[in-house]
Design an enzyme around this catalytic site. Sequence first.
Site, short mmCIF file in Angstrom:
data_model
loop_
_atom_site.label_atom_id
_atom_site.label_comp_id
_atom_site.label_asym_id
_atom_site.label_seq_id
_atom_site.Cartn_x
_atom_site.Cartn_y
_atom_site.Cartn_z
CE1 TYR A 298 -5.19 13.59 3.80
CE2 TYR A 298 -5.09 11.35 2.94
CZ TYR A 298 -4.73 12.28 3.90
OH TYR A 298 -3.94 11.92 4.95
CB SER B 255 -0.89 0.03 1.25
OG SER B 255 -1.95 -0.86 1.14
N PRO B 256 0.34 2.34 -0.57
CG PRO B 256 -1.13 3.90 -1.45
CD PRO B 256 -0.90 2.44 -1.36
CB ALA C 184 -0.55 10.37 -0.60
CG LEU D 176 -5.55 -4.56 11.25
CD1 LEU D 176 -6.38 -4.72 12.51
CD2 LEU D 176 -4.08 -4.34 11.61
NE ARG E 43 -5.88 2.83 -0.73
CZ ARG E 43 -4.99 2.38 0.17
NH1 ARG E 43 -4.50 3.20 1.09
NH2 ARG E 43 -4.59 1.13 0.15
CD GLN F 186 -2.70 7.00 -2.47
OE1 GLN F 186 -2.13 7.62 -1.58
NE2 GLN F 186 -3.57 6.03 -2.23
#
Length: 355
Positions: free
Chosen positions: A181, A22-23, A57, A300, A229, A99
Site C-alpha cells: 500500500y 492482527s488487522p 485497514a 502462521l 507495520r 490501523q
Amino acid sequence: MSLLFSPLTIRSVTLRNRLWVSPMCMYSAIEGVPQEWHHTHLAQFASGGAGLIVAEATAVVPEGRISPRDTGLWNDAQRDAWTPIVDAVHARGARIGVQLAHAGRKASTWWPWAEERGSVPAARGGWGTVAPSAIAFEGFDAPEALDEAGIAEVVEAFASATRRALDAGFDVLEIHGAHGYLLHEFLSPLSNHRDDEYGGSLENRARLLLEVTEAVRRVAGDGVPVFVRISATDHAPGGFTPDEAAVVAEWAVAHGADLIDVSSGGLVAHQHIEVHPGYQVPLADAVRQGGRIPSSAVGLLTDGAQAEAVLAEGAADAIFAGREWLRDPHFGLRAAHELGDEVAWPDQYLRARWR
C-alpha cells in the site's frame, strides 16, 4: 506465568497479554462506516482472551480504501460508528487499536469474493488511484504520481484520522506501511522511481513514512502507543530488503513509533514467498536488533507453545495472529490453557474452563 500471557505496558496503555489480533479487512463497510458485523467480529476476540485487537485497514481518505467496502476515518459519522465497537471491546477487558491506511495504487479494487477481479471501474463505484510513481500493480489500473501538494495532503489526512480515532476511544494507533500500500510503495525501489526528495536513497524513500509517523505522534500526544507495520522484504529481486527494514524501523522509533509490526510482501505480483509456520519470525527478529527496537511477529503462528517460543527466544516482544483468530475466536483462552496459565475468563464461560 508464560511470557505470552504476561502484561505489556507501552506508554500509558497496559495490555493484559501479548497475544494480539492482527488487522484483517472484512470488506463489509458502507461508505466507510463500520456495521454490526464489525461490532460482533471484533468484540468476540475480547471475550476470547486477546490482549489487543487492531481493527482492519481503515482509510484516511475515500480514495485510500482498498475496496469500496473498506472502513474509514475521514469523517465524523465513521468516528461515531466506531465508538460503540471500541466500548464493547473495553467492556470485555481488552484494548483496541485501529490501523490507519492508504492503499495507494492498490486502491479501488474488488473485494475478495466478488466475481470480478482487478480495479473497480468508475461506473461501478471505483476511482482513480495515486502512488509515488505512475507504475501499476499487475492487473490494476495505472495510478497517478503524487506531487508534493498531494503528499502533504496524505500526511494531513493521517493526522486528521488520528484525531477521530482518539475521539472514538481507540487505545493504540497503527500506521500501515506494509503489503504494497501507499507508504510501502514509497519505501520500495520497485514502485518508487521518483527523483525528488521522496525517491532514490533509502532516506528519501522513507521520508513519507516518517512524516506520517511524526504527524500521528504529534496528534496522539505522549500517552498513546503508535505502531508501524512494515513489510520487511518484498520477496522480489531489487526490492525492499530486511537490512533496509531494520534501518527504517530504527528511524520510525526515533520519529515517534513505539513498536514495529513486522510482516512481509504484498508489493508486486511476482513475489516468491516460502510459506511455513513462523516464516516471518526471523524478519521480526532482524528488525528487533537484539531487543533495541520493540517488534511483533506474525505469520502462521497458531498455538500457544509456538507463540511462547518466539517470545522466549527473544525474536519479538508480542505476537499478532490473524487466520487462527478467525478459525477460533477464543484462541487466547485456548492458548492460555495449552500453556497452563491462569487468565481471566468471562463469567459466562467459566463452566467450560476446567472440564
